[in-house]
Design a protein around this motif. Structure first.
Motif, PDB file in Angstrom:
ATOM      1  N   THR A  44      -4.234 -15.019   6.082  1.00 12.98           N
ATOM      2  CA  THR A  44      -3.420 -14.400   5.039  1.00 12.98           C
ATOM      3  C   THR A  44      -3.297 -12.920   5.386  1.00 12.98           C
ATOM      4  O   THR A  44      -4.310 -12.235   5.549  1.00 12.98           O
ATOM      5  CB  THR A  44      -4.063 -14.566   3.655  1.00 12.98           C
ATOM      6  N   GLN A  45      -2.071 -12.441   5.510  1.00 15.01           N
ATOM      7  CA  GLN A  45      -1.835 -11.066   5.932  1.00 15.01           C
ATOM      8  C   GLN A  45      -1.463 -10.211   4.723  1.00 15.01           C
ATOM      9  O   GLN A  45      -0.676 -10.627   3.877  1.00 15.01           O
ATOM     10  CB  GLN A  45      -0.710 -11.006   6.978  1.00 15.01           C
ATOM     11  N   VAL A  46      -2.047  -9.010   4.671  1.00 15.03           N
ATOM     12  CA  VAL A  46      -1.761  -8.053   3.608  1.00 15.03           C
ATOM     13  C   VAL A  46      -1.137  -6.815   4.250  1.00 15.03           C
ATOM     14  O   VAL A  46      -1.792  -6.110   5.027  1.00 15.03           O
ATOM     15  CB  VAL A  46      -3.030  -7.666   2.829  1.00 15.03           C
ATOM     16  N   CYS A  47       0.134  -6.572   3.947  1.00 12.58           N
ATOM     17  CA  CYS A  47       0.866  -5.431   4.503  1.00 12.58           C
ATOM     18  C   CYS A  47       1.029  -4.364   3.429  1.00 12.58           C
ATOM     19  O   CYS A  47       1.310  -4.682   2.267  1.00 12.58           O
ATOM     20  CB  CYS A  47       2.241  -5.875   5.014  1.00 12.58           C
ATOM     21  N   THR A  48       0.861  -3.108   3.807  1.00 13.19           N
ATOM     22  CA  THR A  48       0.939  -1.995   2.854  1.00 13.19           C
ATOM     23  C   THR A  48       1.945  -0.952   3.339  1.00 13.19           C
ATOM     24  O   THR A  48       2.127  -0.749   4.544  1.00 13.19           O
ATOM     25  CB  THR A  48      -0.427  -1.325   2.662  1.00 13.19           C
ATOM     26  N   ILE A  49       2.593  -0.291   2.369  1.00 11.04           N
ATOM     27  CA  ILE A  49       3.503   0.829   2.632  1.00 11.04           C
ATOM     28  C   ILE A  49       3.067   1.983   1.734  1.00 11.04           C
ATOM     29  O   ILE A  49       3.017   1.843   0.511  1.00 11.04           O
ATOM     30  CB  ILE A  49       4.968   0.458   2.338  1.00 11.04           C
ATOM     31  N   ASP A  50       2.747   3.116   2.320  1.00  9.86           N
ATOM     32  CA  ASP A  50       2.301   4.288   1.570  1.00  9.86           C
ATOM     33  C   ASP A  50       3.473   5.244   1.356  1.00  9.86           C
ATOM     34  O   ASP A  50       4.145   5.648   2.316  1.00  9.86           O
ATOM     35  CB  ASP A  50       1.173   5.014   2.311  1.00  9.86           C
ATOM     36  N   ILE A  64       6.830   7.406  -9.924  1.00 14.15           N
ATOM     37  CA  ILE A  64       6.108   6.622 -10.920  1.00 14.15           C
ATOM     38  C   ILE A  64       6.271   5.135 -10.588  1.00 14.15           C
ATOM     39  O   ILE A  64       7.404   4.657 -10.416  1.00 14.15           O
ATOM     40  CB  ILE A  64       6.648   6.894 -12.337  1.00 14.15           C
ATOM     41  N   PRO A  65       5.180   4.373 -10.497  1.00 15.03           N
ATOM     42  CA  PRO A  65       5.260   2.938 -10.157  1.00 15.03           C
ATOM     43  C   PRO A  65       5.604   2.086 -11.376  1.00 15.03           C
ATOM     44  O   PRO A  65       4.764   1.358 -11.911  1.00 15.03           O
ATOM     45  CB  PRO A  65       3.860   2.632  -9.635  1.00 15.03           C
ATOM     46  N   GLU A  66       6.870   2.135 -11.792  1.00 15.20           N
ATOM     47  CA  GLU A  66       7.262   1.384 -12.981  1.00 15.20           C
ATOM     48  C   GLU A  66       7.804   0.003 -12.632  1.00 15.20           C
ATOM     49  O   GLU A  66       7.286  -1.014 -13.090  1.00 15.20           O
ATOM     50  CB  GLU A  66       8.310   2.174 -13.772  1.00 15.20           C
ATOM     51  N   ASN A  67       8.842  -0.050 -11.825  1.00 15.52           N
ATOM     52  CA  ASN A  67       9.503  -1.313 -11.549  1.00 15.52           C
ATOM     53  C   ASN A  67       9.519  -1.584 -10.044  1.00 15.52           C
ATOM     54  O   ASN A  67       9.710  -0.684  -9.235  1.00 15.52           O
ATOM     55  CB  ASN A  67      10.951  -1.296 -12.070  1.00 15.52           C
ATOM     56  N   ILE A  68       9.329  -2.855  -9.673  1.00 16.44           N
ATOM     57  CA  ILE A  68       9.445  -3.290  -8.296  1.00 16.44           C
ATOM     58  C   ILE A  68      10.183  -4.619  -8.281  1.00 16.44           C
ATOM     59  O   ILE A  68       9.895  -5.507  -9.091  1.00 16.44           O
ATOM     60  CB  ILE A  68       8.060  -3.416  -7.613  1.00 16.44           C
ATOM     61  N   GLU A  69      11.156  -4.728  -7.412  1.00 19.14           N
ATOM     62  CA  GLU A  69      11.974  -5.938  -7.330  1.00 19.14           C
ATOM     63  C   GLU A  69      12.026  -6.407  -5.881  1.00 19.14           C
ATOM     64  O   GLU A  69      12.337  -5.622  -4.972  1.00 19.14           O
ATOM     65  CB  GLU A  69      13.387  -5.659  -7.837  1.00 19.14           C
ATOM     66  N   PHE A  70      11.701  -7.683  -5.679  1.00 17.29           N
ATOM     67  CA  PHE A  70      11.760  -8.291  -4.341  1.00 17.29           C
ATOM     68  C   PHE A  70      13.076  -9.040  -4.254  1.00 17.29           C
ATOM     69  O   PHE A  70      13.250 -10.086  -4.874  1.00 17.29           O
ATOM     70  CB  PHE A  70      10.571  -9.226  -4.122  1.00 17.29           C
ATOM     71  N   VAL A  81       5.600 -15.330   0.667  1.00 20.25           N
ATOM     72  CA  VAL A  81       5.227 -14.097  -0.029  1.00 20.25           C
ATOM     73  C   VAL A  81       4.592 -14.490  -1.358  1.00 20.25           C
ATOM     74  O   VAL A  81       5.279 -14.918  -2.288  1.00 20.25           O
ATOM     75  CB  VAL A  81       6.442 -13.185  -0.244  1.00 20.25           C
ATOM     76  N   THR A  82       3.291 -14.367  -1.460  1.00 21.25           N
ATOM     77  CA  THR A  82       2.574 -14.814  -2.653  1.00 21.25           C
ATOM     78  C   THR A  82       2.371 -13.707  -3.686  1.00 21.25           C
ATOM     79  O   THR A  82       2.208 -13.998  -4.869  1.00 21.25           O
ATOM     80  CB  THR A  82       1.194 -15.369  -2.256  1.00 21.25           C
ATOM     81  N   LYS A  83       2.398 -12.448  -3.234  1.00 21.66           N
ATOM     82  CA  LYS A  83       2.124 -11.369  -4.171  1.00 21.66           C
ATOM     83  C   LYS A  83       2.668 -10.063  -3.623  1.00 21.66           C
ATOM     84  O   LYS A  83       2.640  -9.828  -2.419  1.00 21.66           O
ATOM     85  CB  LYS A  83       0.604 -11.238  -4.409  1.00 21.66           C
ATOM     86  N   TYR A  84       3.186  -9.237  -4.511  1.00 17.72           N
ATOM     87  CA  TYR A  84       3.591  -7.882  -4.134  1.00 17.72           C
ATOM     88  C   TYR A  84       3.377  -6.973  -5.340  1.00 17.72           C
ATOM     89  O   TYR A  84       3.590  -7.361  -6.489  1.00 17.72           O
ATOM     90  CB  TYR A  84       5.051  -7.828  -3.649  1.00 17.72           C
ATOM     91  N   SER A  85       2.954  -5.753  -5.083  1.00 23.05           N
ATOM     92  CA  SER A  85       2.615  -4.827  -6.166  1.00 23.05           C
ATOM     93  C   SER A  85       2.886  -3.399  -5.720  1.00 23.05           C
ATOM     94  O   SER A  85       2.879  -3.086  -4.525  1.00 23.05           O
ATOM     95  CB  SER A  85       1.145  -4.975  -6.573  1.00 23.05           C
TER      96      SER A  85
END
Length: 305
Positions: A44-50, A64-70, A81-85
């Motif tokens: 299971t791979q976890v990719c991050t973007i800073d 501000i981390p209000e809304n995220i849309e995939f 893609v099981t999860k994104y935050s």
């Protein structure tokens, strides 16, 4: 309010507190995710973007981390893609920016059909050779060596399309284990055949009259007409070695059967019995135990993450 009477045109003037100005900008960024393949194909791979605002712009900008849309598909060719935050990198200090985290879980079905299923079928055939008759020794060796070649080819093909790593992956462990089984079977059946056919001094024994001959029993070769070639013939007691490699398949099988039935082990018979127990029961037990441990460990890691 309206403009002054001195203006030629009527203009509506609004105070700033009653007006909201929105400014939208779209950023497109290509990023690289470093994969950890130790657990492949259970990985299971976890990719991050800073995301971080530059110091000179922090006085007038805050993210501000209000809304995220995939917007794309969550089911990909090899992953799901099981999860994104999207959240603050450091909740105690917002100046450190935001972090977008995407979790990718590998789809197992492809590896099951192209790697695990073929190797399991080949190993079943390898195990079935343990129940061949004793006089089919050459067939047993041929089947196991062919299986070893097939498994080695599969191992090379799998390694070729995966990224090169300095560490073993879970798929490598399975394929190396699969190659070990036919290799071990060849050694085991060779030892068993040696126990049946030779005395302690390395001679072959015929139980009918007790005569012995040095070296291999396959000595005489017949030509196309069935006549023995004197240049290559050596006289031996029954069963004749020439008959063991006769061009007549029926005669060859019959004589080989007689040869193995008459061959007696001059060494302790318990070695032969132990070898037969290992080939029929030990190999199966080893395969089942390894498979259970391998799959339990892999699936626990797969579903836990």
């Amino acid at each position: 309010r309206l403009s002054a009477m001195t203006n030629k045109e009527e203009i509506n003037i609004y105070e700033g507190k009653d007006s909201i100005v929105k400014f939208n900008r779209i950023y497109t960024k290509t990023f690289r995710c470093v994969y950890e393949l130790h657990m492949y194909p259970f990985d299971t791979q976890v990719c991050t973007i800073d995301l971080e605002v530059r110091v000179l712009e922090r006085f007038g900008m805050e993210i501000i981390p209000e809304n995220i849309e995939f917007a794309g598909e969550t089911v990909l060719t090899q992953y799901v893609v099981t999860k994104y935050s999207l959240e603050h990198t450091n909740p105690g200090n917002y100046d450190d920016g935001l972090q977008l985290k995407i979790t990718l879980k590998r789809r197992l079905f492809s590896e099951l059909m192209t790697t695990f299923l073929p190797t399991t079928l080949v190993l079943i055939i390898v195990y079935a050779t343990n129940f061949f008759k004793d006089f089919f020794f050459e067939t047993v060796v041929s089947v196991n060596l062919t299986a070893l070649l097939v498994l080695t080819t599969l191992f090379v093909n799998v390694s070729s399309y995966l990224p090169k790593t300095a560490y073993l992956k879970m798929i490598d462990i399975w394929l190396l284990f699969a190659q070990f089984i036919p290799f071990f079977e060849v050694l085991l059946h060779t030892f068993m055949d040696l126990q049946r056919n030779t005395n302690e001094d390395g001679t072959e024994e015929d139980s009918n009259n007790g005569s012995t001959t040095k070296g291999p029993s396959l000595i005489n070769v017949r030509d196309v007409n069935g006549k023995a070639d004197d240049n290559f013939a050596v006289t031996v007691d029954k069963p004749k070695a020439s008959e063991l490699i006769s061009r007549d398949e029926k005669e060859k099988v019959g004589k080989r059967k007689d040869f193995y039935e008459q061959a007696q082990s001059s060494q302790d018979s318990r070695y032969l019995k132990i070898s037969e127990e290992i080939s029929t029961k030990g190999t199966l037990a080893f395969f089942l135990v390894f498979s259970i441990i391998y799959w339990v460990f892999g699936l626990v890691h797969y579903f836990r993450n």
